[in-house]
Design a protein around this motif. Structure first.
Motif, PDB file in Angstrom:
ATOM      1  N   THR A  61       0.817  -1.057   0.084  1.00 32.88           N
ATOM      2  CA  THR A  61       0.114   0.392   0.055  1.00 32.88           C
ATOM      3  C   THR A  61       0.464   1.505  -0.229  1.00 32.88           C
ATOM      4  O   THR A  61       0.785   1.891  -0.837  1.00 32.88           O
ATOM      5  CB  THR A  61      -0.928   0.026   0.696  1.00 32.88           C
ATOM      6  N   LYS A  62       1.980   1.696   0.623  1.00 29.48           N
ATOM      7  CA  LYS A  62       2.518   2.500   1.023  1.00 29.48           C
ATOM      8  C   LYS A  62       3.686   2.611  -0.297  1.00 29.48           C
ATOM      9  O   LYS A  62       3.253   3.556  -1.163  1.00 29.48           O
ATOM     10  CB  LYS A  62       4.207   2.327   1.483  1.00 29.48           C
ATOM     11  N   ASP A  63       4.057   1.239  -1.141  1.00 29.97           N
ATOM     12  CA  ASP A  63       4.957   1.240  -2.631  1.00 29.97           C
ATOM     13  C   ASP A  63       4.111   2.358  -3.364  1.00 29.97           C
ATOM     14  O   ASP A  63       3.518   2.426  -4.630  1.00 29.97           O
ATOM     15  CB  ASP A  63       5.148   0.815  -3.047  1.00 29.97           C
ATOM     16  N   PHE A  64       2.034   1.402  -3.779  1.00 32.12           N
ATOM     17  CA  PHE A  64       0.925   1.764  -4.737  1.00 32.12           C
ATOM     18  C   PHE A  64       1.109   3.509  -4.144  1.00 32.12           C
ATOM     19  O   PHE A  64       1.046   4.416  -5.001  1.00 32.12           O
ATOM     20  CB  PHE A  64       0.085   1.306  -4.126  1.00 32.12           C
ATOM     21  N   ALA A  65       0.963   4.180  -3.091  1.00 32.53           N
ATOM     22  CA  ALA A  65       0.630   5.424  -2.616  1.00 32.53           C
ATOM     23  C   ALA A  65       1.584   6.539  -2.867  1.00 32.53           C
ATOM     24  O   ALA A  65       1.021   7.539  -3.822  1.00 32.53           O
ATOM     25  CB  ALA A  65       0.284   5.494  -1.125  1.00 32.53           C
ATOM     26  N   GLN A  66       2.718   6.240  -3.342  1.00 32.55           N
ATOM     27  CA  GLN A  66       4.200   6.328  -3.714  1.00 32.55           C
ATOM     28  C   GLN A  66       4.293   5.928  -5.028  1.00 32.55           C
ATOM     29  O   GLN A  66       5.300   6.607  -5.389  1.00 32.55           O
ATOM     30  CB  GLN A  66       5.132   6.371  -2.889  1.00 32.55           C
ATOM     31  N   GLU A  67       2.809   5.520  -5.838  1.00 30.88           N
ATOM     32  CA  GLU A  67       3.584   5.524  -7.091  1.00 30.88           C
ATOM     33  C   GLU A  67       4.421   4.860  -7.960  1.00 30.88           C
ATOM     34  O   GLU A  67       4.807   4.528  -9.104  1.00 30.88           O
ATOM     35  CB  GLU A  67       3.588   6.720  -7.825  1.00 30.88           C
ATOM     36  N   GLN A  68       4.973   3.208  -6.850  1.00 29.29           N
ATOM     37  CA  GLN A  68       6.383   2.694  -7.181  1.00 29.29           C
ATOM     38  C   GLN A  68       5.877   0.983  -7.482  1.00 29.29           C
ATOM     39  O   GLN A  68       6.432   0.253  -7.723  1.00 29.29           O
ATOM     40  CB  GLN A  68       7.040   2.309  -5.531  1.00 29.29           C
ATOM     41  N   LEU A  69       4.396   1.409  -7.727  1.00 29.43           N
ATOM     42  CA  LEU A  69       3.712   0.029  -8.018  1.00 29.43           C
ATOM     43  C   LEU A  69       2.221   0.632  -8.735  1.00 29.43           C
ATOM     44  O   LEU A  69       1.616   1.359  -8.411  1.00 29.43           O
ATOM     45  CB  LEU A  69       3.501  -0.341  -6.697  1.00 29.43           C
ATOM     46  N   SER A  70       2.114  -0.466  -9.991  1.00 27.62           N
ATOM     47  CA  SER A  70       1.362   0.104 -10.944  1.00 27.62           C
ATOM     48  C   SER A  70      -0.259  -0.448 -10.240  1.00 27.62           C
ATOM     49  O   SER A  70      -0.401  -0.728  -9.323  1.00 27.62           O
ATOM     50  CB  SER A  70       1.283  -0.233 -12.128  1.00 27.62           C
ATOM     51  N   PRO A  71      -1.420  -0.222 -10.494  1.00 33.11           N
ATOM     52  CA  PRO A  71      -3.165  -0.505 -10.034  1.00 33.11           C
ATOM     53  C   PRO A  71      -2.669  -1.614 -10.503  1.00 33.11           C
ATOM     54  O   PRO A  71      -3.293  -2.445  -9.005  1.00 33.11           O
ATOM     55  CB  PRO A  71      -3.400   0.993 -10.544  1.00 33.11           C
ATOM     56  N   GLU A  72      -2.789  -2.156 -11.054  1.00 32.58           N
ATOM     57  CA  GLU A  72      -2.737  -3.433 -11.370  1.00 32.58           C
ATOM     58  C   GLU A  72      -1.932  -4.463 -10.866  1.00 32.58           C
ATOM     59  O   GLU A  72      -2.181  -5.686  -9.776  1.00 32.58           O
ATOM     60  CB  GLU A  72      -2.860  -3.822 -13.137  1.00 32.58           C
ATOM     61  N   GLY A  73      -1.477  -4.006 -11.050  1.00 35.81           N
ATOM     62  CA  GLY A  73       0.029  -4.998  -9.778  1.00 35.81           C
ATOM     63  C   GLY A  73      -0.388  -5.268  -8.343  1.00 35.81           C
ATOM     64  O   GLY A  73       0.483  -5.788  -7.684  1.00 35.81           O
ATOM     65  N   TYR A  74      -0.672  -3.749  -7.979  1.00 36.93           N
ATOM     66  CA  TYR A  74      -0.522  -3.504  -6.212  1.00 36.93           C
ATOM     67  C   TYR A  74      -2.566  -4.323  -6.289  1.00 36.93           C
ATOM     68  O   TYR A  74      -2.179  -5.426  -5.417  1.00 36.93           O
ATOM     69  CB  TYR A  74      -1.393  -2.153  -6.021  1.00 36.93           C
ATOM     70  N   VAL A  75      -3.383  -4.468  -6.939  1.00 32.37           N
ATOM     71  CA  VAL A  75      -4.143  -5.455  -6.892  1.00 32.37           C
ATOM     72  C   VAL A  75      -3.828  -6.781  -6.785  1.00 32.37           C
ATOM     73  O   VAL A  75      -4.622  -7.388  -5.741  1.00 32.37           O
ATOM     74  CB  VAL A  75      -5.899  -5.088  -8.066  1.00 32.37           C
ATOM     75  N   ASP A  76      -3.064  -7.069  -8.331  1.00 27.28           N
ATOM     76  CA  ASP A  76      -2.982  -8.742  -7.731  1.00 27.28           C
ATOM     77  C   ASP A  76      -1.825  -9.279  -6.806  1.00 27.28           C
ATOM     78  O   ASP A  76      -2.130 -10.086  -6.741  1.00 27.28           O
ATOM     79  CB  ASP A  76      -1.786  -8.580  -9.072  1.00 27.28           C
ATOM     80  N   ALA A 108      -5.952   5.326  -7.706  1.00 25.88           N
ATOM     81  CA  ALA A 108      -6.949   4.120  -6.998  1.00 25.88           C
ATOM     82  C   ALA A 108      -7.903   4.169  -7.815  1.00 25.88           C
ATOM     83  O   ALA A 108      -8.787   3.072  -7.142  1.00 25.88           O
ATOM     84  CB  ALA A 108      -6.206   5.416  -6.169  1.00 25.88           C
ATOM     85  N   GLN A 109      -8.235   5.094  -8.603  1.00 24.03           N
ATOM     86  CA  GLN A 109      -9.405   5.186  -9.390  1.00 24.03           C
ATOM     87  C   GLN A 109      -9.622   3.888 -10.114  1.00 24.03           C
ATOM     88  O   GLN A 109      -9.846   2.729 -10.286  1.00 24.03           O
ATOM     89  CB  GLN A 109      -9.836   6.285 -10.018  1.00 24.03           C
ATOM     90  N   HIS A 110      -8.334   4.084 -10.738  1.00 20.62           N
ATOM     91  CA  HIS A 110      -7.498   3.315 -11.903  1.00 20.62           C
ATOM     92  C   HIS A 110      -7.858   1.369 -11.337  1.00 20.62           C
ATOM     93  O   HIS A 110      -8.472   0.216 -11.664  1.00 20.62           O
ATOM     94  CB  HIS A 110      -6.503   3.583 -12.380  1.00 20.62           C
ATOM     95  N   ALA A 111      -7.396   1.622  -9.730  1.00 18.51           N
ATOM     96  CA  ALA A 111      -7.329   0.112  -9.322  1.00 18.51           C
ATOM     97  C   ALA A 111      -9.022   0.244  -8.907  1.00 18.51           C
ATOM     98  O   ALA A 111      -8.647  -1.686  -9.211  1.00 18.51           O
ATOM     99  CB  ALA A 111      -6.043   0.569  -7.823  1.00 18.51           C
ATOM    100  N   LEU A 112      -9.156   0.578  -8.753  1.00 14.64           N
ATOM    101  CA  LEU A 112     -10.711  -0.222  -8.586  1.00 14.64           C
ATOM    102  C   LEU A 112     -11.865  -0.535  -9.354  1.00 14.64           C
ATOM    103  O   LEU A 112     -12.550  -1.959  -9.177  1.00 14.64           O
ATOM    104  CB  LEU A 112     -11.960   1.501  -7.786  1.00 14.64           C
ATOM    105  N   ASP A 113     -11.350   0.471 -10.277  1.00 10.22           N
ATOM    106  CA  ASP A 113     -11.632   0.108 -12.314  1.00 10.22           C
ATOM    107  C   ASP A 113     -11.383  -1.799 -12.264  1.00 10.22           C
ATOM    108  O   ASP A 113     -12.653  -2.394 -12.691  1.00 10.22           O
ATOM    109  CB  ASP A 113     -11.592   0.846 -12.615  1.00 10.22           C
ATOM    110  N   TYR A 114     -10.458  -1.738 -11.849  1.00  5.89           N
ATOM    111  CA  TYR A 114      -9.540  -2.957 -12.629  1.00  5.89           C
ATOM    112  C   TYR A 114     -10.169  -4.163 -11.515  1.00  5.89           C
ATOM    113  O   TYR A 114     -10.545  -4.916 -11.982  1.00  5.89           O
ATOM    114  CB  TYR A 114      -7.933  -2.974 -12.667  1.00  5.89           C
ATOM    115  N   MET A 115      -9.975  -3.793 -10.323  1.00  6.09           N
ATOM    116  CA  MET A 115     -11.163  -5.283 -10.018  1.00  6.09           C
ATOM    117  C   MET A 115     -12.678  -4.934  -9.264  1.00  6.09           C
ATOM    118  O   MET A 115     -12.293  -6.404  -9.943  1.00  6.09           O
ATOM    119  CB  MET A 115     -10.474  -4.492  -8.017  1.00  6.09           C
ATOM    120  N   THR A 116     -13.461  -3.787  -9.696  1.00 10.18           N
ATOM    121  CA  THR A 116     -14.035  -4.191  -9.542  1.00 10.18           C
ATOM    122  C   THR A 116     -15.615  -4.356 -11.202  1.00 10.18           C
ATOM    123  O   THR A 116     -16.132  -4.977 -11.469  1.00 10.18           O
ATOM    124  CB  THR A 116     -15.484  -3.208  -9.570  1.00 10.18           C
TER     125      THR A 116
END
Length: 132
Positions: A61-76, A108-116
């Protein structure tokens, strides 16, 4: 030659129907306040994930918030920390709350879209029911 059967073939109309079902489920969830009701406490997440996976989710979550991880990578990667992955009820309860609190709203919205949308479609296509 592999012993595994080929992946199921899905017609465009089935994909469209699955996507429409997942979008309807997401719409119903947002209208009933499920998103705000699913706010998880830190203690709940720790109890569900265990200390090791909770610590790993915190780092992701920290890496994602700091844009070190893509939305898809974070969710996966986050899904892999839950016992049942994408079909784990806790995954769907906890991850949206984390994403809604993320300072990078676009990612975050991109990750939510990917999830849902994308992951729900995959689960529907493979006959899994999502706990929404």
């Amino acid at each position: 030659v592999s012993d595994f059967p080929p992946p199921p073939s899905v017609s465009r109309s089935n994909k469209k129907a699955a996507r429409q079902q997942s979008e309807q489920a997401r719409s119903n969830a947002s209208h009933t306040g499920l998103s705000s009701a699913a706010k998880a406490t830190v203690e709940d997440m720790k109890a569900s994930l265990g200390p090791k996976n909770f610590k790993q989710l915190k780092r992701l979550t920290k890496d994602f918030a700091q844009e070190q991880l893509s939305p898809e990578g974070y969710v996966d990667q986050a899904a892999s920390l839950f016992e049942r992955g994408y079909v784990d009820q806790d995954f769907w309860s906890y991850l949206p709350s984390l994403l809604e609190s993320c300072p990078n709203e676009d990612a975050a919205q991109h990750a939510l879209d990917y999830m849902t949308v994308e992951l729900e479609v995959l689960c529907l296509l493979y006959g899994q029911e999502l706990p929404l």
